[in-house]
Design a protein around this motif. Sequence first.
Motif, PDB file in Angstrom:
ATOM      1  N   ARG A 150       5.352  14.963  -7.091  1.00  0.00           N
ATOM      2  CA  ARG A 150       5.117  13.823  -6.316  1.00  0.00           C
ATOM      3  C   ARG A 150       3.899  14.002  -5.434  1.00  0.00           C
ATOM      4  NH1 ARG A 150       9.761  13.059  -3.035  1.00  0.00           N
ATOM      5  NH2 ARG A 150       9.229  10.869  -2.983  1.00  0.00           N
ATOM      6  N   ILE A 151       3.485  15.281  -5.252  1.00  0.00           N
ATOM      7  CA  ILE A 151       2.049  15.162  -4.538  1.00  0.00           C
ATOM      8  C   ILE A 151       0.939  14.485  -5.097  1.00  0.00           C
ATOM      9  CG2 ILE A 151       1.131  17.233  -5.407  1.00  0.00           C
ATOM     10  CD1 ILE A 151       0.913  18.292  -2.207  1.00  0.00           C
ATOM     11  N   THR A 152       0.949  14.272  -6.416  1.00  0.00           N
ATOM     12  CA  THR A 152      -0.039  13.251  -6.917  1.00  0.00           C
ATOM     13  C   THR A 152       0.314  12.195  -7.422  1.00  0.00           C
ATOM     14  OG1 THR A 152       0.284  14.586  -9.093  1.00  0.00           O
ATOM     15  CG2 THR A 152      -1.707  15.387  -7.794  1.00  0.00           C
TER      16      THR A 152
ATOM     17  N   ALA B 159       2.325  -0.966  -1.811  1.00  0.00           N
ATOM     18  CA  ALA B 159       1.264  -1.578  -2.312  1.00  0.00           C
ATOM     19  C   ALA B 159       0.852  -2.902  -1.457  1.00  0.00           C
ATOM     20  CB  ALA B 159       1.327  -2.247  -3.771  1.00  0.00           C
TER      21      ALA B 159
ATOM     22  N   ARG C 190      -0.040   0.096  -9.391  1.00  0.00           N
ATOM     23  CA  ARG C 190       0.453  -1.284  -8.821  1.00  0.00           C
ATOM     24  C   ARG C 190      -0.742  -2.246  -8.423  1.00  0.00           C
ATOM     25  NH1 ARG C 190       6.030  -2.023  -7.400  1.00  0.00           N
ATOM     26  NH2 ARG C 190       7.044  -0.031  -7.789  1.00  0.00           N
ATOM     27  N   LEU C 191      -1.830  -1.501  -7.552  1.00  0.00           N
ATOM     28  CA  LEU C 191      -3.107  -2.271  -7.139  1.00  0.00           C
ATOM     29  C   LEU C 191      -3.953  -2.342  -8.164  1.00  0.00           C
ATOM     30  CD1 LEU C 191      -3.690   0.043  -3.774  1.00  0.00           C
ATOM     31  CD2 LEU C 191      -2.737  -2.359  -4.078  1.00  0.00           C
TER      32      LEU C 191
ATOM     33  N   ALA D  61       0.102  11.100   0.219  1.00  0.00           N
ATOM     34  CA  ALA D  61       1.450  11.148  -0.489  1.00  0.00           C
ATOM     35  C   ALA D  61       2.375  10.844   0.662  1.00  0.00           C
ATOM     36  CB  ALA D  61       1.589  12.264  -1.234  1.00  0.00           C
TER      37      ALA D  61
ATOM     38  N   ARG E 181      -7.180   6.032   4.475  1.00  0.00           N
ATOM     39  CA  ARG E 181      -6.962   7.006   3.472  1.00  0.00           C
ATOM     40  C   ARG E 181      -5.430   6.690   3.173  1.00  0.00           C
ATOM     41  NH1 ARG E 181     -11.361   7.080   3.911  1.00  0.00           N
ATOM     42  NH2 ARG E 181     -12.833   8.961   3.793  1.00  0.00           N
ATOM     43  N   LEU E 182      -5.021   6.550   1.841  1.00  0.00           N
ATOM     44  CA  LEU E 182      -3.680   6.821   1.468  1.00  0.00           C
ATOM     45  C   LEU E 182      -3.276   8.145   1.215  1.00  0.00           C
ATOM     46  CD1 LEU E 182      -0.984   5.166   0.803  1.00  0.00           C
ATOM     47  CD2 LEU E 182      -1.586   5.425  -1.638  1.00  0.00           C
TER      48      LEU E 182
ATOM     49  N   LYS F  16       2.941  10.059  -6.322  1.00  0.00           N
ATOM     50  CA  LYS F  16       3.269   8.808  -5.486  1.00  0.00           C
ATOM     51  C   LYS F  16       1.983   7.991  -5.207  1.00  0.00           C
ATOM     52  CE  LYS F  16       5.690   8.936  -1.647  1.00  0.00           C
ATOM     53  NZ  LYS F  16       6.086   9.614  -0.314  1.00  0.00           N
ATOM     54  N   ILE F  17       0.863   8.711  -5.216  1.00  0.00           N
ATOM     55  CA  ILE F  17      -0.582   7.729  -4.947  1.00  0.00           C
ATOM     56  C   ILE F  17      -1.178   7.305  -6.211  1.00  0.00           C
ATOM     57  CG2 ILE F  17      -2.903   7.921  -4.353  1.00  0.00           C
ATOM     58  CD1 ILE F  17      -2.384  10.179  -2.627  1.00  0.00           C
TER      59      ILE F  17
ATOM     60  N   VAL G 230       0.914   3.920  -6.593  1.00  0.00           N
ATOM     61  CA  VAL G 230       0.492   2.811  -5.893  1.00  0.00           C
ATOM     62  C   VAL G 230      -0.796   2.476  -6.516  1.00  0.00           C
ATOM     63  CG1 VAL G 230      -0.373   2.217  -3.619  1.00  0.00           C
ATOM     64  CG2 VAL G 230       1.549   3.604  -3.870  1.00  0.00           C
TER      65      VAL G 230
ATOM     66  N   ARG H  54      -6.468  -0.449  -9.130  1.00  0.00           N
ATOM     67  CA  ARG H  54      -7.822   0.287  -8.694  1.00  0.00           C
ATOM     68  C   ARG H  54      -7.464   1.554  -8.124  1.00  0.00           C
ATOM     69  NH1 ARG H  54      -8.388  -0.398  -3.164  1.00  0.00           N
ATOM     70  NH2 ARG H  54      -6.841  -2.062  -2.217  1.00  0.00           N
TER      71      ARG H  54
ATOM     72  N   LEU I  83      -7.851   4.558  -5.341  1.00  0.00           N
ATOM     73  CA  LEU I  83      -8.183   4.641  -3.856  1.00  0.00           C
ATOM     74  C   LEU I  83      -9.227   5.705  -3.680  1.00  0.00           C
ATOM     75  CD1 LEU I  83      -4.368   3.925  -2.989  1.00  0.00           C
ATOM     76  CD2 LEU I  83      -6.242   2.613  -2.401  1.00  0.00           C
ATOM     77  N   ARG I  84      -9.915   5.531  -2.372  1.00  0.00           N
ATOM     78  CA  ARG I  84     -10.833   6.596  -1.918  1.00  0.00           C
ATOM     79  C   ARG I  84      -9.946   7.632  -1.472  1.00  0.00           C
ATOM     80  NH1 ARG I  84     -15.316   6.243   2.697  1.00  0.00           N
ATOM     81  NH2 ARG I  84     -16.078   8.328   2.373  1.00  0.00           N
TER      82      ARG I  84
END
Lengths: 101, 101, 101, 101
Positions: free
Chosen positions: A83-85, D21, A94-95, D38, D35-36, A87-88, A91, A97, A99-100
Motif C-alpha cells: 500500500r506504500i505505493t 481524489a 482516478r485523477l 500514502a 505533495r500527496l 495508495k498513491i 489516486v 495524471r 502527481l509530483r
Amino acid sequence: MLVQFSIVPLGRGESIGGQVAKVLDLVDGSGLPYRLTAMGTIVEGEWDEVMALIGACHREALTGAPRALTTIIIDDRPGKADRITEKIRSVEKRLGRELRK
Amino acid sequence: MLVQFSIVPLGRGESIGGQVAKVLDLVDGSGLPYRLTAMGTIVEGEWDEVMALIGACHREALTGAPRALTTIIIDDRPGKADRITEKIRSVEKRLGRELRK
Amino acid sequence: MLVQFSIVPLGRGESIGGQVAKVLDLVDGSGLPYRLTAMGTIVEGEWDEVMALIGACHREALTGAPRALTTIIIDDRPGKADRITEKIRSVEKRLGRELRK
Amino acid sequence: MLVQFSIVPLGRGESIGGQVAKVLDLVDGSGLPYRLTAMGTIVEGEWDEVMALIGACHREALTGAPRALTTIIIDDRPGKADRITEKIRSVEKRLGRELRK
C-alpha cells in the motif's frame, strides 16, 4: 499495515535534522519499505516489527533529550499489500495524471 | 510515558460507541491508570505494556471491520511519575484555579 | 464540531507548562466549551471560531519560540450537539458505570 | 508553514479513494505547493490560506458522509521558505545519499 511516525525531541533546540538522520539509519537497517516525507517517515510492515522499530527510534531520541513526543498514525487494511505505493497510484488513476513526488 | 490513542474502524457506519466500550474494557483490564476523554483514551505506563494494550485494542477493532485507523501520541519524559494527573494539576497551579473536568 | 489541539513550542527547553497556561487563558476567553486533558485541549464550536482560536494560540506560542508544532484533530458530526460531554456519557451508559475523570 | 492533513469520512465504507481524489482537486486548484503521500496531503502556505483550503476539503467530505475526522499537523518555522522540499534535502545531505521518493 501502513504507519507514519515522527519523533520530536524536546529540550535540544528547534533544529532536529540530526535526529531525523539517526532515525532514518534505524529505519533503513530494518529492511522494511519506507518513505521519508517532509512531515515524517512512512513504513509498511506487521504490528510487531513496525512497533519494535519505532520503539528503537524513540529510545534513540531520548539518549540526547530529556523528553520526546512521538506521533504514530496507523492505517491497517488486512489483505491489501504494497500500500506504500498502491495508495498513491490509485489516486493518480482516478485523477488521470501523475502527481509530483 | 503518557500515551493518548484512538481507534477508528472503517466500513461499519459512523457510530463507533460500541467499539469504544470494548476498547475501554481492555484498557480497564490492563490495570494501567487511564482516562477517557471526548477524543480518545489516555493511559500511562512503559512502552512495552502500553503498546501491547493498544495492539490488542487495534486487533479487536479489526474483528468487526475491514480497516482500522489508529492514532497514537506519546509524551515521554523519563523520571517524571504520575503525569496523568500531575500535568493538569501543574497548569491549574499556574492559573490559580481549578479546571472543569 | 469537537476539536482537540496541542501546541508544542520548539527551541525553549522541555518544560512547556507556562505555554499551556497562556493557551488556556485564550481558550477560556473565547467562551467556547472546553476541557483540558493531560494530552491537549478539547474545544467545541464551529469551524471558523475554533480555527480563529487555535490560530491565536499558535501565534502566541511563536512569540516566545522560533518554531511551533501544532496538532489538530477534528471530529465533526453535524446535527449532534454538546458532544464534549455526550460522547463520554454514551460510553458510560454502555459500560454501565461511571468513569474516573 | 508546512501542514499535513488527512480527512476520513465515516459512514461510507472503508474505501475512501474517491474522497482523496476530490480533495486533491481542491488542493491543486489552490495554487499552493503540495505533495500527496500514502498517509495524507502536505501543503505549504500561510495560516489563513492553508486553513481555508482544509476547511473547504473538510466540508466537501461532509457532503457525502454524516461524519468526518480531520487530522492537521502544522510545523511552523517563520523565516524558513520552501520547506516542502528543503526538509528532505537537508536529511539527504546529512545521510550522504538520496532517498527513494
